[in-house]
Scaffold this motif. Structure first.
Motif, PDB file in Angstrom:
ATOM      1  N   ASN A  33       5.027  -9.910  18.104  1.00 31.15           N
ATOM      2  CA  ASN A  33       3.768  -9.928  16.678  1.00 31.15           C
ATOM      3  C   ASN A  33       4.311 -10.659  15.716  1.00 31.15           C
ATOM      4  O   ASN A  33       3.415 -11.211  15.377  1.00 31.15           O
ATOM      5  CB  ASN A  33       3.083  -8.805  17.011  1.00 31.15           C
ATOM      6  CG  ASN A  33       2.294  -8.489  18.343  1.00 31.15           C
ATOM      7  OD1 ASN A  33       2.409  -9.502  19.291  1.00 31.15           O
ATOM      8  ND2 ASN A  33       1.283  -7.606  18.142  1.00 31.15           N
ATOM      9  N   THR A  34       5.531 -10.299  14.956  1.00 32.17           N
ATOM     10  CA  THR A  34       5.261 -11.224  14.014  1.00 32.17           C
ATOM     11  C   THR A  34       6.361 -11.666  13.717  1.00 32.17           C
ATOM     12  O   THR A  34       5.994 -12.910  12.916  1.00 32.17           O
ATOM     13  CB  THR A  34       7.214  -9.155  12.880  1.00 32.17           C
ATOM     14  OG1 THR A  34       6.372  -8.789  13.149  1.00 32.17           O
ATOM     15  CG2 THR A  34       7.450  -9.967  12.035  1.00 32.17           C
ATOM     16  N   ASP A  87       5.842  -5.251  18.490  1.00 33.51           N
ATOM     17  CA  ASP A  87       5.066  -5.310  17.282  1.00 33.51           C
ATOM     18  C   ASP A  87       6.988  -6.673  17.011  1.00 33.51           C
ATOM     19  O   ASP A  87       5.976  -7.460  16.257  1.00 33.51           O
ATOM     20  CB  ASP A  87       5.725  -4.126  16.299  1.00 33.51           C
ATOM     21  CG  ASP A  87       5.138  -3.316  16.170  1.00 33.51           C
ATOM     22  OD1 ASP A  87       3.612  -3.791  16.901  1.00 33.51           O
ATOM     23  OD2 ASP A  87       5.409  -2.370  16.142  1.00 33.51           O
ATOM     24  N   GLY A 108       9.040 -18.483  13.922  1.00 31.11           N
ATOM     25  CA  GLY A 108       9.019 -17.304  14.048  1.00 31.11           C
ATOM     26  C   GLY A 108      10.255 -17.172  14.861  1.00 31.11           C
ATOM     27  O   GLY A 108      10.440 -17.452  15.984  1.00 31.11           O
ATOM     28  N   GLY A 163       5.883 -13.639  15.764  1.00 35.27           N
ATOM     29  CA  GLY A 163       4.377 -15.414  16.054  1.00 35.27           C
ATOM     30  C   GLY A 163       3.397 -15.163  14.854  1.00 35.27           C
ATOM     31  O   GLY A 163       2.428 -16.565  15.090  1.00 35.27           O
ATOM     32  N   SER A 164       3.537 -14.602  13.697  1.00 35.91           N
ATOM     33  CA  SER A 164       2.850 -14.892  12.964  1.00 35.91           C
ATOM     34  C   SER A 164       2.860 -15.295  11.426  1.00 35.91           C
ATOM     35  O   SER A 164       4.105 -15.324  11.435  1.00 35.91           O
ATOM     36  CB  SER A 164       2.607 -12.603  12.759  1.00 35.91           C
ATOM     37  OG  SER A 164       3.587 -12.108  11.439  1.00 35.91           O
ATOM     38  N   LYS A 165       2.053 -16.171  11.172  1.00 38.62           N
ATOM     39  CA  LYS A 165       2.224 -16.794   9.791  1.00 38.62           C
ATOM     40  C   LYS A 165       2.002 -16.348   8.715  1.00 38.62           C
ATOM     41  O   LYS A 165       1.339 -15.505   8.695  1.00 38.62           O
ATOM     42  CB  LYS A 165       0.466 -17.836  10.397  1.00 38.62           C
ATOM     43  CG  LYS A 165       0.401 -18.822  11.205  1.00 38.62           C
ATOM     44  CD  LYS A 165      -0.429 -20.174  11.233  1.00 38.62           C
ATOM     45  CE  LYS A 165       0.047 -20.829  12.497  1.00 38.62           C
ATOM     46  NZ  LYS A 165      -1.315 -21.945  12.833  1.00 38.62           N
ATOM     47  N   SER A 222       1.993 -23.363  21.746  1.00 38.64           N
ATOM     48  CA  SER A 222       3.273 -22.465  21.175  1.00 38.64           C
ATOM     49  C   SER A 222       3.996 -22.930  22.380  1.00 38.64           C
ATOM     50  O   SER A 222       3.755 -22.977  23.532  1.00 38.64           O
ATOM     51  CB  SER A 222       3.219 -21.309  20.848  1.00 38.64           C
ATOM     52  OG  SER A 222       2.201 -20.794  22.246  1.00 38.64           O
ATOM     53  N   HIS A 251      12.378 -13.212  15.088  1.00 38.95           N
ATOM     54  CA  HIS A 251      12.592 -11.939  14.868  1.00 38.95           C
ATOM     55  C   HIS A 251      13.263 -10.810  15.834  1.00 38.95           C
ATOM     56  O   HIS A 251      13.056 -10.966  16.907  1.00 38.95           O
ATOM     57  CB  HIS A 251      10.704 -11.057  14.675  1.00 38.95           C
ATOM     58  CG  HIS A 251      10.670  -9.932  14.231  1.00 38.95           C
ATOM     59  ND1 HIS A 251      11.135  -9.791  12.912  1.00 38.95           N
ATOM     60  CD2 HIS A 251      10.782  -8.552  15.120  1.00 38.95           C
ATOM     61  CE1 HIS A 251      10.691  -8.637  12.380  1.00 38.95           C
ATOM     62  NE2 HIS A 251      10.686  -7.226  13.677  1.00 38.95           N
TER      63      HIS A 251
END
Length: 85
Positions: free
Chosen positions: A79-80, A76, A52, A82-84, A3, A54
């Protein structure tokens, strides 16, 4: 996995950080389309990627020990992005 994380607004925020992030994501998509066209012309497999984005508060700085510190961002919003889905 592999990534790349791009951070806009750290260490110095700018009023257009969110816009610059979206433009960078768009430019990455356009570049991949162009690269895949060249790969198809050479009968090579196409590549794919996910992006991603955010916008929000994160903690930025060196994390780790004095022997092994790494500049990163956590929180957060990171993490948001990077989340699938």
């Amino acid at each position: 996995g592999d990534s790349i994380m791009a951070v806009f607004g750290a260490p110095t925020p700018r009023p257009d950080d969110a816009l610059r992030a979206i433009r960078a994501a768009h430019d990455m998509q356009r570049a991949l389309i162009d690269l895949n066209a060249r790969r198809r012309a050479r009968n090579l497999a196409e590549l794919a990627h996910g992006i991603g984005v955010h916008y929000g508060v994160a903690i930025a700085g060196n994390i780790g020990t004095s022997e092994r510190a790494q500049y990163t961002v956590i929180g957060d919003s990171v993490n948001t992005a990077g989340s699938k889905v």
